[in-house]
Write a protein that holds these residues in place. Structure first.
Motif, PDB file in Angstrom:
ATOM      1  N   VAL A 307       0.841  -1.204   0.000  1.00 51.09           N
ATOM      2  CA  VAL A 307       0.000   0.000   0.000  1.00 51.09           C
ATOM      3  C   VAL A 307       0.877   1.256   0.000  1.00 51.09           C
ATOM      4  CG1 VAL A 307      -1.604   1.372   1.379  1.00 51.09           C
ATOM      5  CG2 VAL A 307      -2.024  -1.064   1.038  1.00 51.09           C
ATOM      6  N   ARG A 310       2.528   1.782  -3.283  1.00 52.66           N
ATOM      7  CA  ARG A 310       1.633   2.138  -4.385  1.00 52.66           C
ATOM      8  C   ARG A 310       0.742   3.330  -4.043  1.00 52.66           C
ATOM      9  NH1 ARG A 310      -0.165  -3.806  -4.921  1.00 52.66           N
ATOM     10  NH2 ARG A 310      -1.901  -3.106  -6.191  1.00 52.66           N
ATOM     11  N   THR A 311       1.197   4.140  -3.095  1.00 47.21           N
ATOM     12  CA  THR A 311       0.415   5.311  -2.703  1.00 47.21           C
ATOM     13  C   THR A 311       0.042   6.160  -3.912  1.00 47.21           C
ATOM     14  OG1 THR A 311       1.471   5.353  -0.565  1.00 47.21           O
ATOM     15  CG2 THR A 311       0.433   7.381  -1.282  1.00 47.21           C
ATOM     16  N   GLU A 313      -0.095   5.304  -7.063  1.00 48.87           N
ATOM     17  CA  GLU A 313      -1.064   4.592  -7.908  1.00 48.87           C
ATOM     18  C   GLU A 313      -2.477   4.776  -7.348  1.00 48.87           C
ATOM     19  OE1 GLU A 313      -0.477   0.323  -8.421  1.00 48.87           O
ATOM     20  OE2 GLU A 313      -2.666   0.103  -8.594  1.00 48.87           O
ATOM     21  N   ILE A 314      -2.587   4.649  -6.019  1.00 44.13           N
ATOM     22  CA  ILE A 314      -3.902   4.806  -5.388  1.00 44.13           C
ATOM     23  C   ILE A 314      -4.423   6.220  -5.628  1.00 44.13           C
ATOM     24  CG2 ILE A 314      -5.120   4.802  -3.165  1.00 44.13           C
ATOM     25  CD1 ILE A 314      -2.922   2.687  -2.300  1.00 44.13           C
ATOM     26  N   ARG A 317      -5.633   6.490  -9.216  1.00 42.64           N
ATOM     27  CA  ARG A 317      -6.925   5.802  -9.383  1.00 42.64           C
ATOM     28  C   ARG A 317      -8.059   6.627  -8.770  1.00 42.64           C
ATOM     29  NH1 ARG A 317      -6.604   0.653 -11.289  1.00 42.64           N
ATOM     30  NH2 ARG A 317      -4.554  -0.333 -11.264  1.00 42.64           N
ATOM     31  N   LYS A 318      -7.771   7.228  -7.601  1.00 41.70           N
ATOM     32  CA  LYS A 318      -8.821   8.023  -6.952  1.00 41.70           C
ATOM     33  C   LYS A 318      -9.136   9.269  -7.774  1.00 41.70           C
ATOM     34  CE  LYS A 318      -9.481   6.898  -2.331  1.00 41.70           C
ATOM     35  NZ  LYS A 318      -9.635   7.412  -0.989  1.00 41.70           N
ATOM     36  N   ILE A 327     -11.141   0.764  -4.270  1.00 43.63           N
ATOM     37  CA  ILE A 327      -9.771   0.560  -3.799  1.00 43.63           C
ATOM     38  C   ILE A 327      -9.738  -0.547  -2.755  1.00 43.63           C
ATOM     39  CG2 ILE A 327      -7.797   1.660  -2.672  1.00 43.63           C
ATOM     40  CD1 ILE A 327      -8.281   2.857  -5.352  1.00 43.63           C
ATOM     41  N   ALA A 394      -5.462   1.878   2.470  1.00 45.77           N
ATOM     42  CA  ALA A 394      -5.311   2.334   1.080  1.00 45.77           C
ATOM     43  C   ALA A 394      -6.536   3.136   0.641  1.00 45.77           C
ATOM     44  CB  ALA A 394      -5.119   1.134   0.159  1.00 45.77           C
ATOM     45  N   ALA A 395      -7.721   2.597   0.972  1.00 46.42           N
ATOM     46  CA  ALA A 395      -8.950   3.213   0.489  1.00 46.42           C
ATOM     47  C   ALA A 395      -9.203   4.567   1.139  1.00 46.42           C
ATOM     48  CB  ALA A 395     -10.126   2.265   0.739  1.00 46.42           C
TER      49      ALA A 395
END
Lengths: 406, 239
Positions: A307, A310-311, A313-314, A317-318, A327, A394-395
């Motif tokens: 997580v 890939r912060t 990446e998150i 995506r958000k 997520i 992550a979410a």
């Protein structure tokens, strides 16, 4: 549904792009699941061994033996008394309810001779019910009859080991053998039962009528043992009590006088042993389960790293419209997939180890569906449980912060 | 292109963003009123710390104002939930970032298709759409390459394709040419001008006056307020 499918595909891609790490994470689960299955199979193997060795003595069995003899305050060994009679066996059969078979025996070791061959073996004096109680089958000829018992006939039924050693290929039925220099006509050969679970050759035996054994061979007026088969398991205790009171009465034991016999209950012995081996199985299984738990913590650890790594990446995506749920699902599925794949490989591994133990060790293992299903469910559950915290983390990331993360 | 219903596609009234630093309140935005119309190409300028990034984040629905009203195409978005903000970003806004922000492990076409994944579009339709949009920025032959196989200018074109794929109301570009050489910068600005001509609404954050000069409207942000609002071609000094 479509979104779920997308999340699975994203998760699988992420796991594939980091193969080495995914495999190492799975290793914890593989070893955990494998250990649970292998250990439980060993424990159940022990249980089966114990159960078999007791079951080979017959089910719902009570064994009556004479007690220790007493003379001038000196106590002899158990079974040394001579108070247990053939008449006791007949009385038990007649007066106690819920009994299938009663089989008194008297036995001793003798040299058995045929022609120029001889063989040392156990000669057992029995009644016809012995056949049913021991689950014997006669391969050729017949078993001892009531008639032969009544007339103290010198007839013998022999086991295959005795037959091979004395007669070789010859058919023993109708031939005359000598036991303690007395002639006995062979009337039957038992079907082979092989070794007992404690390694005793069950075919190395000569069976003759009980009365013949007592009067003509051993010269005794008592029996060494009475086996009683009770009709059902829940009647065991009642039958045991009835036999004890009947024998006390017959042996004139009044008040607090000690029994001059003992009654063993094989079923209660089996229950005790089963409890012990079940404990052993649980113990082995729970030690293995701890390694599964450690594997789960490994998943959580890697997911946390993943997580953090890939912060950005998150964040991307958000920014592009991924919701909390999207997520969360993506990362949860990743850890569940680790649990599922690790669990499946672990099952193969554990079953393999159990097979190897039973093949190369002198030890049989028992593989059943229950530990396999249980440990698999557990590994998937662990993937899910230990995935929740990292996935939630992550979410919950703030997209602005996440996009700024280097 | 999506039809708009409101008079102004963006309508900000009294937008404030206040951060708590220790026991002091710091206003990153100190009351912004702004209308942007359909088809406008607005450049947001301002020195660092002026509040233009905060304004950009609020306009892009990545952040919420502390107080004030933000109507995006007539709908109040200032008080939306996180999930509704995500939905708004997905359907109505296309982002272009200074450092491209492409996912490195998937192809250009898959990167372009990402917003469609979260819009619940089927795989086949995604494939079709993303290739069509990539072609429109001149990258049809690069669709299956990973971002690290592309030049900076190409990466930014992939990012623009991604911003366009869901047919949003507004394109938000945050220093889109900040990491590019002169030639790529020119290419990218030509794409933005082309989009503007075809009627797209574009909001572009930059600190370079030459870039801002391409826009139809230049807004200068200072100390959390819009201090100047000028038309195309007017030279505006940032400092």
């Amino acid at each position: 549904m479509g979104m779920f499918y997308e999340s699975v595909s994203i998760a699988l891609k992420a796991l594939l792009s980091n193969k080495m790490r995914s495999i190492l994470t799975m290793l914890g689960i593989i070893i955990g699941v494998g250990a649970v299955i292998a250990m439980v199979s060993v424990g159940m193997g022990v249980t089966q061994n114990v159960t078999n060795s007791i079951a080979s003595l017959g089910s719902n069995m009570l064994i009556i033996r004479p007690g220790a003899s007493m003379s001038g305050g000196l106590r002899g060994s158990a079974g040394s008394r001579t108070t247990l009679k053939y008449a006791d066996a007949i009385a038990i059969k007649k007066k106690v309810k819920d009994i299938d078979y009663v089989s008194p025996t008297a036995s001793s070791s003798y040299q058995v001779v045929y022609g120029n061959q001889n063989w040392n073996t156990e000669v057992q004096g029995v009644t016809p019910e012995f056949m049913a109680i021991r689950d014997l089958t006669v391969g050729a000829g017949s078993f001892i009859t009531e008639n032969e018992l009544a007339t103290r006939e010198r007839v013998a039924v022999i086991g295959t080991t005795v037959s091979t050693n004395l007669f070789g290929e010859e058919n023993p039925v109708g031939k005359v053998i000598r036991i303690n220099n007395q002639p006995f006509r062979v009337i039957g050969v038992l079907e082979s039962k092989g070794q007992s679970s404690v390694g005793q050759d069950q075919d190395d035996v000569v069976i003759i009528p009980l009365t013949t054994a007592m009067d003509r061979l051993l010269g005794i007026n008592y029996v060494r043992m009475i086996n009683v088969q009770v009709s059902s398991q829940d009647k065991m205790d009642a039958v045991q009590a009835d036999i004890e009171s009947l024998l006390r009465q017959r042996h004139h034991l009044i008040g607090k006088k000690e029994n001059d016999f003992q009654v063993q209950n094989l079923t209660s012995l089996m229950t005790t042993l089963n409890e012990t081996t079940t404990m052993l199985t649980l113990f082995l299984g729970s030690i293995a389960a701890i390694s599964l738990l450690v594997g789960g913590i490994g998943i959580m650890n890697i997911m946390m790293v993943s997580v953090t790594e890939r912060t950005r990446e998150i964040g991307i995506r958000k920014a592009l419209g991924a919701t909390f749920k999207n997520i969360m699902t993506q990362f949860l599925i990743e850890s569940v997939v680790i649990g599922v794949i690790g669990g499946l490989i672990g099952i193969a591994f554990g079953v393999g180890v159990a097979f190897a133990i039973s093949k190369f060790g002198s030890f049989n293992t028992v593989i059943t569906a229950a530990p396999i299903l249980l440990s698999f469910t557990f590994s998937v559950g662990i993937g899910l449980f230990f995935g929740i915290y990292p996935a939630r983390k992550a979410a919950l990331l703030d997209p602005i912060e996440a996009l700024r993360y280097e | 292109m999506a039809q708009t219903k409101a008079e102004h596609i963006i309508e900000l009234r009294g937008i404030k963003k206040i951060y708590q630093v220790g026991d002091q309140e710091v206003a990153a935005l100190a009351g912004v009123d702004l209308n942007i119309d359909q088809g406008e190409f607005a450049a947001l300028m301002g020195p660092s710390g002026s509040g233009k990034s905060t304004l950009m984040n609020i306009l892009g629905c990545l952040d919420r104002p502390t107080v004030g009203s933000y109507k995006l195409d007539g709908d109040e978005v200032a008080n939306l939930s996180d999930d509704d903000l995500a939905l708004t970003r997905n359907r109505r806004i296309g982002f272009v970032f200074q450092n491209f922000n492409l996912l490195s492990r998937i192809s250009a076409a898959e990167n372009v298709a990402l917003p469609l994944v979260y819009a619940g579009v089927s795989r086949r339709e995604r494939e079709e759409k993303s290739r069509k949009v990539l072609a429109s920025v001149g990258l049809s032959d690069r669709a299956d390459h990973q971002p690290n196989e592309l030049s900076g200018g190409q990466r930014q074109r992939v990012a623009i394709a991604r911003a366009l794929v869901n047919d949003p109301h507004i394109i938000m570009a945050d220093e889109p040419t900040g990491n590019l050489d002169t030639k790529s910068t020119k290419e990218i600005m030509e794409i933005f001008e082309g989009l503007h001509e075809s009627g797209r609404t574009i909001i572009l954050v930059t600190h370079e006056p030459e870039i801002a000069a391409c826009a139809s409207r230049q807004l200068l942000v200072r100390d959390g307020r819009i201090t100047r609002d000028a038309g195309k071609g007017e030279k505006m000094d940032v400092v």
